[in-house]
Design a protein around this motif. Structure first.
Motif, PDB file in Angstrom:
ATOM      1  N   ARG A 119       0.815  -1.213   0.000  1.00 49.15           N
ATOM      2  CA  ARG A 119       0.000   0.000   0.000  1.00 49.15           C
ATOM      3  C   ARG A 119       0.850   1.265   0.000  1.00 49.15           C
ATOM      4  O   ARG A 119       0.508   2.252  -0.645  1.00 49.15           O
ATOM      5  N   SER A 169     -10.437  -2.915  -0.305  1.00 53.00           N
ATOM      6  CA  SER A 169      -9.963  -1.929   0.668  1.00 53.00           C
ATOM      7  C   SER A 169     -10.201  -2.394   2.096  1.00 53.00           C
ATOM      8  O   SER A 169      -9.409  -2.103   2.994  1.00 53.00           O
ATOM      9  N   SER A 173      -7.105  -2.692   4.573  1.00 55.73           N
ATOM     10  CA  SER A 173      -7.065  -1.761   5.703  1.00 55.73           C
ATOM     11  C   SER A 173      -6.230  -2.276   6.865  1.00 55.73           C
ATOM     12  O   SER A 173      -5.756  -1.490   7.693  1.00 55.73           O
ATOM     13  N   ASP A 176      -3.004  -0.585   7.588  1.00 56.28           N
ATOM     14  CA  ASP A 176      -2.990   0.824   7.978  1.00 56.28           C
ATOM     15  C   ASP A 176      -3.032   1.043   9.486  1.00 56.28           C
ATOM     16  O   ASP A 176      -3.042   2.187   9.936  1.00 56.28           O
ATOM     17  N   HIS A 364     -11.236   1.605  10.741  1.00 51.34           N
ATOM     18  CA  HIS A 364     -10.187   1.707   9.728  1.00 51.34           C
ATOM     19  C   HIS A 364     -10.649   1.123   8.394  1.00 51.34           C
ATOM     20  O   HIS A 364     -10.250   1.621   7.326  1.00 51.34           O
ATOM     21  N   THR A 368     -10.547   3.444   5.117  1.00 48.21           N
ATOM     22  CA  THR A 368      -9.724   3.022   3.989  1.00 48.21           C
ATOM     23  C   THR A 368     -10.525   2.983   2.689  1.00 48.21           C
ATOM     24  O   THR A 368     -10.005   3.322   1.623  1.00 48.21           O
ATOM     25  N   ASN A 371     -10.584   6.501   1.596  1.00 47.32           N
ATOM     26  CA  ASN A 371      -9.257   6.951   1.165  1.00 47.32           C
ATOM     27  C   ASN A 371      -8.858   6.371  -0.190  1.00 47.32           C
ATOM     28  O   ASN A 371      -8.224   7.046  -1.008  1.00 47.32           O
ATOM     29  N   ASP A 372      -9.211   5.106  -0.422  1.00 49.58           N
ATOM     30  CA  ASP A 372      -8.690   4.384  -1.579  1.00 49.58           C
ATOM     31  C   ASP A 372      -9.404   4.705  -2.885  1.00 49.58           C
ATOM     32  O   ASP A 372      -8.763   4.914  -3.927  1.00 49.58           O
TER      33      ASP A 372
END
Length: 400
Positions: A119, A169, A173, A176, A364, A368, A371-372
């Motif tokens: 990632r 995702s 995650s 992360d 998360h 994610t 975010n992704d």
């Protein structure tokens, strides 16, 4: 004197372990994940594996070659583990879905360090390795999509892409964060979140437009900040020079120093701006909510809006803090943790039986997804993306 040294001095042949290449790759993966790609040297990798620097070059040409081997091997492991499960979805979508999701969850948890490495460090690969990884992942993704279309034939190609990437995702995650659970519970939770995504109905209308007054013309400082964050996102902090930033903004190199004292100063300004935007959205959501679930849904919409307005900033804020001076990096990591903790607190109010580690895994996963997908070329041009992100993140958070 070590056993190896004794053999060398005695003239006896030294037997090299048959898995030396894999041993070096494991050592490199751990170091890259803990320190970041640029902070690790060839000699560091060799020392961690218990060999000399020259010995590493018998197996790899350079550090980039090591990274490529680590990630390509990881992709192959993933393919082997889920290939049979993917075929099961194609043959019987309803019965085959859960085994596929559990297989993906197991691999993500077992290869957690590798997931994080892909990632955040994949952009440092040779162009050839990047292309090969995309080819192998693309072939696997095509199988996933085929199974998904069998399960949800009402989806058009674009909607199927959104669902597929959002589910990936969820599994990605885990790279992360550091929250953990007993492996069986962790696997079940990730698989359940993946299934929630796969079954979530997608909205067909655009999200309401957020009204904003017209922004003033950017200042030179703003132009530099915008150019720098885009370069940091695309190339990584260490691969960008002040001259690169000036050229991207159309500003001569020495003029940059009238606005920022160093490259780290630019990174710090970008990170603080992102932290401030997130905090503002959090405060507004809490101030206007009627209860914890309403606050969580408002916070989801706020986060989606903030990310879509700040995709370069959020990428830098989540990936590059390690490159700040220690004091500044520590301060911003505290702000990140405090922000996530507020999400966790709200989620546990909505779902009081959920443990803190489980709530962090769920939060998360939702973050994610948001975010992704705006950074995923196959879906980021969709007019309905904001509404889809909000629906998917909310489903992950509050679905039973």
């Amino acid at each position: 004197m070590s056993r190896q040294e004794a053999r060398l001095t005695s003239g006896a042949p030294v037997r090299r372990p048959r898995d030396r290449k894999a041993q070096l790759a494991r050592a490199a993966a751990e170091l890259f994940g803990r320190r970041g790609y640029h902070a690790v040297g060839v000699n560091d990798i060799a020392a961690a594996a218990g060999v000399t620097g020259p010995a590493l070059y018998r197996h790899f040409q350079n550090k980039q070659d090591v990274l490529g081997y680590v990630l390509l091997t990881g992709v192959d492991k993933l393919t082997v583990r889920v290939c049979t499960a993917v075929e099961g979805v194609e043959n019987d979508p309803e019965r085959g879905l859960r085994p596929l999701l559990e297989a993906a969850a197991e691999v993500s948890i077992e290869e957690r360090a590798l997931t994080a490495l892909w990632r955040w460090q994949g952009r440092h690969l040779h162009a050839g390795d990047q292309k090969e990884i995309r080819r192998r992942v693309g072939a696997l993704l095509a199988q996933w999509l085929k199974g998904l279309r069998a399960l949800r034939p009402e989806l058009d190609d674009g909607a199927a892409d959104v669902i597929c990437f959002a589910a990936l995702s969820v599994f990605g995650s885990v790279g992360d964060h550091h929250a953990t659970l007993p492996t069986p519970e962790f696997t079940r939770l990730l698989a359940r979140l993946g299934e929630t995504v796969v079954r979530t109905p997608l909205p067909t209308e655009q999200a309401p437009t957020v009204w904003r007054t017209r922004a003033p013309a950017p200042t030179r400082r703003e132009e530099l900040l915008t150019a720098a964050t885009r370069l940091f996102r695309d190339r990584g902090f260490h691969a960008v020079s002040m001259e690169d930033i000036g050229a991207a903004a159309g500003i001569a190199g020495p003029s940059i120093y009238r606005h920022f004292t160093s490259k780290s100063d630019i990174l710090l300004a970008a990170s603080r701006r992102m932290a401030d935007r997130l905090r503002l959205g959090l405060d507004n959501s809490l101030a206007t909510a009627t209860n914890a679930e309403d606050a969580l849904r408002r916070l989801v919409r706020s986060y989606v809006d903030t990310v879509l307005r700040s995709d370069d900033l959020i990428a830098v804020y989540t990936a590059e803090l390690v490159n700040l001076p220690e004091r500044d990096g520590k301060e911003l990591r505290v702000l990140q943790r405090e922000y996530v903790t507020e999400w966790v607190r709200l989620l546990r109010e909505v779902r009081p039986g959920m443990s803190d580690p489980a709530a962090r895994v769920v939060v998360h996963a939702a973050l994610t997804i948001v975010n992704d997908l705006p950074r995923t070329g196959r879906v980021n041009g969709r007019a309905t993306l904001a509404a889809e992100l909000a629906a998917l993140a909310a489903a992950v958070l509050v679905a039973d």
